[in-house]
Design a protein around this motif. Structure first.
Motif, PDB file in Angstrom:
ATOM      1  N   PRO A 176       0.534   0.364  -0.123  1.00 46.54           N
ATOM      2  CA  PRO A 176       1.515   0.291   0.963  1.00 46.54           C
ATOM      3  C   PRO A 176       1.393   1.480   1.912  1.00 46.54           C
ATOM      4  O   PRO A 176       1.129   2.604   1.497  1.00 46.54           O
ATOM      5  CB  PRO A 176       2.861   0.321   0.229  1.00 46.54           C
ATOM      6  CG  PRO A 176       2.549  -0.102  -1.170  1.00 46.54           C
ATOM      7  CD  PRO A 176       1.169   0.397  -1.443  1.00 46.54           C
ATOM      8  N   ASN A 177       1.565   1.216   3.184  1.00 50.19           N
ATOM      9  CA  ASN A 177       1.617   2.258   4.205  1.00 50.19           C
ATOM     10  C   ASN A 177       3.005   2.256   4.824  1.00 50.19           C
ATOM     11  O   ASN A 177       3.554   1.199   5.148  1.00 50.19           O
ATOM     12  CB  ASN A 177       0.570   2.007   5.294  1.00 50.19           C
ATOM     13  CG  ASN A 177      -0.843   2.139   4.769  1.00 50.19           C
ATOM     14  OD1 ASN A 177      -1.254   3.202   4.316  1.00 50.19           O
ATOM     15  ND2 ASN A 177      -1.605   1.048   4.809  1.00 50.19           N
ATOM     16  N   LEU A 178       3.577   3.441   4.962  1.00 53.74           N
ATOM     17  CA  LEU A 178       4.921   3.560   5.524  1.00 53.74           C
ATOM     18  C   LEU A 178       4.864   4.186   6.909  1.00 53.74           C
ATOM     19  O   LEU A 178       4.038   5.074   7.160  1.00 53.74           O
ATOM     20  CB  LEU A 178       5.810   4.424   4.622  1.00 53.74           C
ATOM     21  CG  LEU A 178       6.132   3.876   3.228  1.00 53.74           C
ATOM     22  CD1 LEU A 178       6.944   4.902   2.451  1.00 53.74           C
ATOM     23  CD2 LEU A 178       6.879   2.579   3.312  1.00 53.74           C
ATOM     24  N   ASP A 180       3.870  -1.512   5.525  1.00 59.01           N
ATOM     25  CA  ASP A 180       2.783  -2.486   5.606  1.00 59.01           C
ATOM     26  C   ASP A 180       2.318  -2.747   4.183  1.00 59.01           C
ATOM     27  O   ASP A 180       1.676  -1.895   3.563  1.00 59.01           O
ATOM     28  CB  ASP A 180       1.646  -1.909   6.468  1.00 59.01           C
ATOM     29  CG  ASP A 180       0.337  -2.665   6.285  1.00 59.01           C
ATOM     30  OD1 ASP A 180       0.391  -3.868   5.979  1.00 59.01           O
ATOM     31  OD2 ASP A 180      -0.732  -2.047   6.442  1.00 59.01           O
ATOM     32  N   LEU A 181       2.688  -3.906   3.650  1.00 62.01           N
ATOM     33  CA  LEU A 181       2.364  -4.223   2.264  1.00 62.01           C
ATOM     34  C   LEU A 181       1.053  -4.990   2.202  1.00 62.01           C
ATOM     35  O   LEU A 181       0.776  -5.831   3.055  1.00 62.01           O
ATOM     36  CB  LEU A 181       3.490  -5.053   1.635  1.00 62.01           C
ATOM     37  CG  LEU A 181       4.880  -4.391   1.716  1.00 62.01           C
ATOM     38  CD1 LEU A 181       5.946  -5.321   1.185  1.00 62.01           C
ATOM     39  CD2 LEU A 181       4.881  -3.081   0.957  1.00 62.01           C
ATOM     40  N   ALA A 215       2.083   5.813  12.009  1.00 65.14           N
ATOM     41  CA  ALA A 215       1.254   5.629  10.808  1.00 65.14           C
ATOM     42  C   ALA A 215      -0.168   5.253  11.211  1.00 65.14           C
ATOM     43  O   ALA A 215      -0.397   4.590  12.223  1.00 65.14           O
ATOM     44  CB  ALA A 215       1.854   4.545   9.919  1.00 65.14           C
ATOM     45  N   LYS A 216      -1.121   5.670  10.396  1.00 66.92           N
ATOM     46  CA  LYS A 216      -2.536   5.391  10.656  1.00 66.92           C
ATOM     47  C   LYS A 216      -3.156   4.620   9.487  1.00 66.92           C
ATOM     48  O   LYS A 216      -3.996   5.139   8.755  1.00 66.92           O
ATOM     49  CB  LYS A 216      -3.296   6.709  10.868  1.00 66.92           C
ATOM     50  CG  LYS A 216      -2.764   7.563  12.007  1.00 66.92           C
ATOM     51  CD  LYS A 216      -2.870   6.862  13.356  1.00 66.92           C
ATOM     52  CE  LYS A 216      -2.337   7.742  14.489  1.00 66.92           C
ATOM     53  NZ  LYS A 216      -2.336   7.026  15.781  1.00 66.92           N
ATOM     54  N   PRO A 217      -2.742   3.383   9.287  1.00 64.77           N
ATOM     55  CA  PRO A 217      -3.325   2.599   8.185  1.00 64.77           C
ATOM     56  C   PRO A 217      -4.775   2.247   8.483  1.00 64.77           C
ATOM     57  O   PRO A 217      -5.198   2.174   9.640  1.00 64.77           O
ATOM     58  CB  PRO A 217      -2.451   1.341   8.151  1.00 64.77           C
ATOM     59  CG  PRO A 217      -1.942   1.200   9.547  1.00 64.77           C
ATOM     60  CD  PRO A 217      -1.758   2.600  10.066  1.00 64.77           C
ATOM     61  N   LYS A 218      -5.520   2.030   7.408  1.00 63.52           N
ATOM     62  CA  LYS A 218      -6.914   1.620   7.574  1.00 63.52           C
ATOM     63  C   LYS A 218      -6.953   0.172   8.078  1.00 63.52           C
ATOM     64  O   LYS A 218      -6.296  -0.701   7.523  1.00 63.52           O
ATOM     65  CB  LYS A 218      -7.659   1.721   6.243  1.00 63.52           C
ATOM     66  CG  LYS A 218      -9.141   1.399   6.336  1.00 63.52           C
ATOM     67  CD  LYS A 218      -9.811   1.571   4.987  1.00 63.52           C
ATOM     68  CE  LYS A 218     -11.292   1.223   5.065  1.00 63.52           C
ATOM     69  NZ  LYS A 218     -11.972   1.363   3.752  1.00 63.52           N
ATOM     70  N   ASP A 223      12.980  -0.088   4.822  1.00 63.69           N
ATOM     71  CA  ASP A 223      13.973  -0.988   5.399  1.00 63.69           C
ATOM     72  C   ASP A 223      13.357  -2.350   5.713  1.00 63.69           C
ATOM     73  O   ASP A 223      13.967  -3.392   5.478  1.00 63.69           O
ATOM     74  CB  ASP A 223      14.538  -0.375   6.682  1.00 63.69           C
ATOM     75  CG  ASP A 223      15.231   0.951   6.431  1.00 63.69           C
ATOM     76  OD1 ASP A 223      16.118   0.983   5.562  1.00 63.69           O
ATOM     77  OD2 ASP A 223      14.882   1.944   7.077  1.00 63.69           O
ATOM     78  N   VAL A 224      12.142  -2.334   6.245  1.00 65.06           N
ATOM     79  CA  VAL A 224      11.475  -3.559   6.669  1.00 65.06           C
ATOM     80  C   VAL A 224      10.107  -3.631   6.007  1.00 65.06           C
ATOM     81  O   VAL A 224       9.364  -2.648   5.992  1.00 65.06           O
ATOM     82  CB  VAL A 224      11.310  -3.609   8.205  1.00 65.06           C
ATOM     83  CG1 VAL A 224      10.519  -4.844   8.631  1.00 65.06           C
ATOM     84  CG2 VAL A 224      12.673  -3.583   8.881  1.00 65.06           C
ATOM     85  N   GLY A 225       9.777  -4.787   5.436  1.00 62.65           N
ATOM     86  CA  GLY A 225       8.474  -4.981   4.821  1.00 62.65           C
ATOM     87  C   GLY A 225       7.682  -6.053   5.554  1.00 62.65           C
ATOM     88  O   GLY A 225       8.217  -7.109   5.887  1.00 62.65           O
ATOM     89  N   LEU A 226       6.416  -5.767   5.813  1.00 64.93           N
ATOM     90  CA  LEU A 226       5.531  -6.739   6.454  1.00 64.93           C
ATOM     91  C   LEU A 226       4.782  -7.503   5.371  1.00 64.93           C
ATOM     92  O   LEU A 226       4.080  -6.902   4.551  1.00 64.93           O
ATOM     93  CB  LEU A 226       4.522  -6.025   7.367  1.00 64.93           C
ATOM     94  CG  LEU A 226       5.102  -5.167   8.498  1.00 64.93           C
ATOM     95  CD1 LEU A 226       3.967  -4.475   9.257  1.00 64.93           C
ATOM     96  CD2 LEU A 226       5.926  -6.019   9.443  1.00 64.93           C
TER      97      LEU A 226
END
Length: 441
Positions: free
Chosen positions: A195-197, A212-213, A181-184, A160-163
């Motif tokens: 991408p991380n969702l 998170d793009l 979410a646990k992005p690096k 829905d939303v992209g960074l």
């Protein structure tokens, strides 16, 4: 492992061969032909499965070949049609023909289906060729070959939303703060490579998916860095949150960063210029950020034209302004369609009994090449593949069809004489003045 692009080979099932058979029953003299038709080959069908989130399965399996139809049977019985091969793909997958670069389908809805490779039709048995002048034909057809092609699958994340924003502006940190979410996260450029969702719970029963793009750089629309790999995912987002480092900690100007990223988005897809965008002025806990934000607002006022931009000062570290940002994003989503605009997709057609009507284009060309003659025609090549060349009657039928189409006349005009070699597709034969054909391997 996140895989968002794959190249695979698909082939529809070949049709089953028709057979030559005759009734041999007691007390039924001269029973006539009884060879049944072959079954249709299976289609390769791609179906959207919302439980999938990556194309990783296609890294290990790259060939998909559907089963062929069953051969015809005696007593006029048809061979069975093959069961379709269904390949599951994640929502957001774009299917592109590798040869023509034509978009076959843009798959977004759960359960959506599209035929990517059609199966061949079954060949006719000799019961189909009985006529008053030839009541006992020794003619049958081979099954038609299934369609085959290489296709490229491109996954565009459904969020829905992209960074978006330059590397190291705090996108991954923001996602980790607002979701589970646990992005690096690292203090170097391009920490995020895929991408991380994350699912964001806004409260009041509202939630949305945030992506998170990976960071964009100048020239991304032309493929600089991993530009195209990143930009394809922005197309699917309904709202863009443009994260800007207001502290200028990287030595860049925040306003120039914002302008450059927007230019890259529009270069890649003009429709992104109209996509709702919220500017998240990040790192407001830093000393110089307040002054930079005021300057940013003045510069934005000069270039924004008629468009309104929401600017929300935030700090991913101290969580300042985070809840306000989420509320504004949720409010925008409530005003928008629930799904992105995509091209129409041709749905799977129900299998019908094939009627052997004349639909092929009968045009052909004849040319001389290195001492032999080449006849080029897709319809004739398909016809010869369906012809059972082990049957004298079938060969004579093919010769009559060629004569009626005018192939004989065209060959003579090009200078063909008896004994000359003629090539059609993968088959070659000798040309005779009497218009009979001898086929050889």
């Amino acid at each position: 492992m996140f895989v968002d692009k794959a190249k695979i080979f698909v082939k529809g099932g070949d049709g089953g061969d028709g057979i030559i058979s005759f009734r041999r029953e007691l007390y039924v003299p001269e029973g006539g032909p009884a060879g049944g038709d072959g079954g249709n080959g299976a289609n390769v069908i791609f179906r959207v499965d919302e439980g999938l989130r990556t194309l990783v399965d296609f890294r290990y399996q790259k060939h998909f070949k559907a089963p062929r139809g069953e051969k015809g049977k005696t007593k006029g019985m048809h061979g069975a049609n093959a069961d379709h091969m269904v390949v599951r793909i994640p929502p957001g997958t774009v299917i592109v023909d590798d040869d023509t670069q034509e978009v076959i389908a843009d798959m977004t809805r759960h359960g959506q289906e599209v035929v990517v490779a059609k199966g061949g039709r079954g060949g006719r048995g000799n019961i189909r060729f009985a006529t008053a002048s030839n009541p006992a034909p020794y003619i049958s057809e081979n099954g038609e070959e299934g369609q085959e092609r290489w296709v490229v699958l491109e996954l565009k994340v459904m969020a829905d939303v992209g960074l978006v924003g330059f590397p190291s502006v705090g996108k991954s940190t923001l996602l980790s703060v607002v979701s589970a979410a646990k992005p690096k996260i690292g203090a170097y450029h391009f920490t995020t490579l895929t991408p991380n969702l994350g699912v964001v719970d806004v409260g009041e029963g509202r939630s949305f998916v945030m992506a998170d793009l990976p960071g964009l750089i100048e020239g991304a629309a032309e493929g600089v860095g991993l530009g195209h790999e990143f930009l394809r995912h922005v197309e699917r987002t309904r709202v863009i949150i443009h994260v800007v480092d207001m502290s200028a900690s990287e030595g860049r100007d925040p306003f120039e960063d914002w302008v450059k990223i927007n230019e890259e988005l529009v270069k890649y897809n003009e429709k992104l210029a109209d996509r709702p965008q919220i500017i998240a002025a990040n790192k407001m806990d830093m000393p110089e950020s307040a002054d930079q934000l005021e300057l940013f607002k003045e510069q934005l006022e000069e270039v924004r034209g008629d468009r309104e931009y929401e600017i929300v000062p935030i700090s991913s570290l101290t969580k300042q302004g985070i809840q306000e940002l989420l509320y504004k994003a949720a409010d925008l989503l409530d005003q928008m369609p629930t799904a992105p605009e995509v091209d129409e997709v041709v749905e799977v057609e129900e299998r019908k009994v094939y009627k052997y009507e004349k639909k092929d284009d009968d045009s052909f060309t004849v040319r001389k090449e290195d001492g032999y003659y080449v006849v080029e025609s897709p319809s004739i090549e398909r016809f010869i593949k369906r012809t059972n060349l082990n049957s004298y009657d079938a060969v004579m039928r093919f010769a009559r069809v060629m004569r009626n189409m005018g192939v004989d006349t065209a060959l003579r005009k090009e200078g063909a004489k008896g004994g000359d070699l003629v090539q059609i597709g993968d088959f070659s034969f000798e040309f005779f003045e009497g218009a009979d054909y001898y086929f050889g391997e």
